[in-house]
Design an enzyme around this catalytic site. Structure first.
Site, PDB file in Angstrom:
ATOM      1  N   HIS A   1      32.799  38.033  44.601  1.00 51.43           N
ATOM      2  CA  HIS A   1      33.054  36.666  44.155  1.00 51.43           C
ATOM      3  C   HIS A   1      33.152  35.772  45.370  1.00 51.43           C
ATOM      4  CE1 HIS A   1      36.890  38.772  44.668  1.00 51.43           C
ATOM      5  NE2 HIS A   1      37.376  37.622  45.100  1.00 51.43           N
TER       6      HIS A   1
ATOM      7  N   ASP B   1      39.971  29.500  39.561  1.00 52.96           N
ATOM      8  CA  ASP B   1      40.870  30.585  39.979  1.00 52.96           C
ATOM      9  C   ASP B   1      42.202  30.419  39.256  1.00 52.96           C
ATOM     10  OD1 ASP B   1      40.990  32.554  42.761  1.00 52.96           O
ATOM     11  OD2 ASP B   1      42.868  32.107  41.704  1.00 52.96           O
TER      12      ASP B   1
ATOM     13  N   CYS C   1      34.064  41.935  35.449  1.00 52.92           N
ATOM     14  CA  CYS C   1      33.080  42.434  34.473  1.00 52.92           C
ATOM     15  C   CYS C   1      33.518  42.065  33.049  1.00 52.92           C
ATOM     16  CB  CYS C   1      32.903  43.942  34.588  1.00 52.92           C
ATOM     17  SG  CYS C   1      31.842  44.464  35.961  1.00 52.92           S
TER      18      CYS C   1
HETATM   19  P1  AMP Z   1      40.272  37.829  46.304  1.00 52.20           P
HETATM   20  O1  AMP Z   1      41.734  37.963  46.623  1.00 52.20           O
HETATM   21  O2  AMP Z   1      39.451  37.163  47.345  1.00 52.20           O
HETATM   22  O3  AMP Z   1      39.697  39.145  45.828  1.00 52.20           O
HETATM   23  O4  AMP Z   1      40.197  36.826  45.079  1.00 52.20           O
HETATM   24  C1  AMP Z   1      40.490  37.194  43.768  1.00 52.20           C
HETATM   25  C2  AMP Z   1      40.926  35.946  43.071  1.00 52.20           C
HETATM   26  O5  AMP Z   1      40.822  36.153  41.682  1.00 52.20           O
HETATM   27  C3  AMP Z   1      42.381  35.541  43.346  1.00 52.20           C
HETATM   28  O6  AMP Z   1      42.379  34.267  43.971  1.00 52.20           O
HETATM   29  C4  AMP Z   1      43.016  35.517  41.949  1.00 52.20           C
HETATM   30  O7  AMP Z   1      43.900  34.437  41.795  1.00 52.20           O
HETATM   31  C5  AMP Z   1      41.800  35.386  41.060  1.00 52.20           C
HETATM   32  N1  AMP Z   1      41.919  35.923  39.713  1.00 52.20           N
HETATM   33  C6  AMP Z   1      42.394  37.145  39.343  1.00 52.20           C
HETATM   34  N2  AMP Z   1      42.295  37.301  38.013  1.00 52.20           N
HETATM   35  C7  AMP Z   1      41.743  36.163  37.532  1.00 52.20           C
HETATM   36  C8  AMP Z   1      41.386  35.712  36.223  1.00 52.20           C
HETATM   37  N3  AMP Z   1      41.579  36.469  35.131  1.00 52.20           N
HETATM   38  N4  AMP Z   1      40.845  34.480  36.106  1.00 52.20           N
HETATM   39  C9  AMP Z   1      40.659  33.704  37.186  1.00 52.20           C
HETATM   40  N5  AMP Z   1      40.970  34.075  38.443  1.00 52.20           N
HETATM   41  C10 AMP Z   1      41.507  35.284  38.613  1.00 52.20           C
HETATM   42 ZN    ZN Z   2      32.937  44.180  37.960  1.00 50.48          ZN
END
Ligand code: AMP
Ligand code: ZN
Length: 113
Positions: free
Chosen positions: A99, A30, A7
């Site tokens: 996502h 990512d 968000c």
């Molecule tokens: P999930 O584990 O499927 O919930 O994926 C969440 C993803 O978000 C992970 O692969 C993290 O590396 C990625 N992530 C977390 N914070 C950020 C951020 N600020 N910018 C880009 N990716 C992020």
């Molecule tokens: Zn959110």
């Protein structure tokens, strides 16, 4: 949601290197890439996970998948790619804002670990 990092990205309170944006969606790399191309596609509105999807989210979901297809083309993933939505604890979801991962640029194993 104030304490939700996606968000915050959607509100541009937290930086992300946007590769796509429209009224409903954003896509960005990512932060911990698992493949040469690893993008996240998110709805700007907070939906916790696929487990919270309702019938009236259908248009949004179609837009997300069409965006995945367009980004796969833009990033030249001609050999194939994977679109994943980890859902809930056992599904490996770590960020509780819906996502879709778009992964490509290498041979992706199956099944996932
Ligand atoms: P999930 O584990 O499927 O919930 O994926 C969440 C993803 O978000 C992970 O692969 C993290 O590396 C990625 N992530 C977390 N914070 C950020 C951020 N600020 N910018 C880009 N990716 C992020
Ligand atoms: Zn959110």
């Amino acid at each position: 949601m104030a304490d939700c990092i996606f968000c915050q990205i959607a509100a541009k309170e937290m930086a992300a290197d946007l590769v796509y944006e429209d009224e409903q969606l954003m896509a960005f790399p990512d932060i911990n890439p698992q493949a040469p191309v690893h993008l996240l596609i998110i709805p700007k509105r907070h939906i916790e996970s696929l487990a919270d999807i309702q019938v009236d989210h259908g248009g949004l979901l179609a837009s997300i998948l069409l965006t995945a297809k367009a980004l796969a083309k833009k990033y030249d993933l001609t050999d194939g790619y994977r679109v994943v939505a980890n859902t809930g604890n056992a599904g490996g979801q770590t960020v509780p804002h819906l996502h879709f991962h778009l992964l490509g640029g290498r041979d992706l194993g199956w099944p996932p670990g």
